[in-house]
Design an enzyme around this catalytic site. Structure first.
Site, PDB file in Angstrom:
ATOM      1  N   HIS A  36       2.658   1.411   2.470  1.00 56.97           N
ATOM      2  CA  HIS A  36       3.585   0.872   1.468  1.00 56.97           C
ATOM      3  C   HIS A  36       3.033   1.063   0.053  1.00 56.97           C
ATOM      4  O   HIS A  36       1.829   1.278  -0.158  1.00 56.97           O
ATOM      5  CB  HIS A  36       3.845  -0.612   1.726  1.00 56.97           C
ATOM      6  CG  HIS A  36       2.603  -1.474   1.629  1.00 56.97           C
ATOM      7  ND1 HIS A  36       2.064  -1.873   0.428  1.00 56.97           N
ATOM      8  CD2 HIS A  36       1.806  -1.984   2.594  1.00 56.97           C
ATOM      9  CE1 HIS A  36       0.996  -2.606   0.646  1.00 56.97           C
ATOM     10  NE2 HIS A  36       0.801  -2.689   1.959  1.00 56.97           N
ATOM     11  N   GLU A 110       0.688  -5.533   9.332  1.00 59.42           N
ATOM     12  CA  GLU A 110      -0.704  -5.362   8.949  1.00 59.42           C
ATOM     13  C   GLU A 110      -1.620  -6.195   9.852  1.00 59.42           C
ATOM     14  O   GLU A 110      -1.159  -7.082  10.583  1.00 59.42           O
ATOM     15  CB  GLU A 110      -0.880  -5.744   7.475  1.00 59.42           C
ATOM     16  CG  GLU A 110      -2.281  -5.539   6.897  1.00 59.42           C
ATOM     17  CD  GLU A 110      -2.800  -4.106   7.011  1.00 59.42           C
ATOM     18  OE1 GLU A 110      -2.902  -3.607   8.152  1.00 59.42           O
ATOM     19  OE2 GLU A 110      -3.136  -3.502   5.968  1.00 59.42           O
TER      20      GLU A 110
END
Length: 298
Positions: A36, A110
């Protein structure tokens, strides 16, 4: 020189016997992993983990747009994404007007960092002392709140490969995070948890893996075609996934050629740069002239 490194053929990289092999393939597949863009907690230096309180900064949105342009010519059949807002938004920008829906996968979130999540680095040192120091120096053997985050992440990554590689698409985009993308690269190549933080992924850095079917139902061979190609300078102060480095080895690939744009294999004979290759070469020269510190170009 070979155009890619076939790590699966290197005998030193033994696959862990405790981890299942990659699923066999009927046809070749390319997977592009993208981290990202910069998030608000990236900018603050705050530990994010799998929390979902940060969003893209204006810089992060711009990085994602640059990645969209960089990947515009790629014909993706599917896009898997972490459901966390910073990753989801990056995927939406890159995917843009493609007609197929994004595929959220919770295992692409994550790394779970439990009590460390939300802390600034200095707060972690002050609050957890020796435990935080162990996390920094020996993360694969570090237990937080009764969990081994890196080991759990490697197991998750293996499960993600099952779904990504069994998807019918020949070219798949995956938009996720630094640590989980590291784990995806490592597990595809048979590398263990000791390689955590060795394969760092910068904001909007792209890594490309090519999988080739093998006879007899064997796992595919894996070619690491590209590692952490960033939309910004590879030697800028913010290019090492937020970590400082006193030395860097920078591997520079040739610019795009006429033969590569036609889909043929590079690395054999001579082919002139096309216009994109000329632009890429000019950008590399500009980057080199602005570099500081000890750098090694290969």
């Amino acid at each position: 020189a070979a155009s890619c490194i076939r790590c699966s053929s290197v005998r030193e990289l033994d696959r862990s016997p405790s981890r299942p092999p990659l699923p066999p393939l009927a046809e070749a597949k390319r997977v592009v992993l993208v981290r990202h863009g910069q998030s608000t907690w990236n900018a603050d230096g705050r530990i994010q983990g799998s929390s979902d309180f940060s969003v893209l900064t204006p810089k992060g949105e711009s990085q994602a747009e640059t990645s969209r342009l960089m990947l515009l010519a790629d014909s993706f059949d599917a896009c898997f994404t972490s459901p966390l807002a910073r990753s989801r938004r990056t995927a939406e920008i890159i995917w843009d007007t493609r007609d197929k829906d994004l595929i959220p996968d919770y295992d692409l979130r994550e790394i779970d960092l439990y009590s460390f999540q939300g802390l600034l680095k200095h707060e972690g040192k002050e609050k957890y002392g020796a435990l935080f120091q162990q996390w920094q120096k020996n993360p694969s053997d570090c237990s937080i709140d009764g969990h081994y985050p890196v080991r759990e992440l490697w197991d998750r990554a293996q499960g993600c490969w099952e779904r990504i590689l069994t998807h019918e698409g020949k070219s798949v985009l995956v938009v996720a995070h630094n640590a989980v993308n590291q784990a995806l690269v490592a597990t595809s190549l048979g590398l263990g948890t000791e390689y955590f933080r060795t394969l760092l992924q910068s904001n909007c850095g792209a890594s490309v893996l090519d999988f080739t079917p093998q006879p007899g139902g064997r796992p595919p061979s894996v070619c690491l075609n590209r590692l952490n190609q960033t939309p910004s300078s590879p030697i800028s102060a913010e290019s090492s996934a937020g970590r400082k480095s006193s030395k860097r080895i920078i591997l520079v690939c040739q610019g795009a050629t006429q033969s590569s744009s036609e889909g043929s294999l590079g690395g054999v004979g001579y082919a002139p740069l096309n216009m994109l290759g000329v632009i890429q070469g000019s950008e590399d020269c500009g980057t080199a002239s602005r570099s500081e510190g000890e750098q090694y170009y290969l």
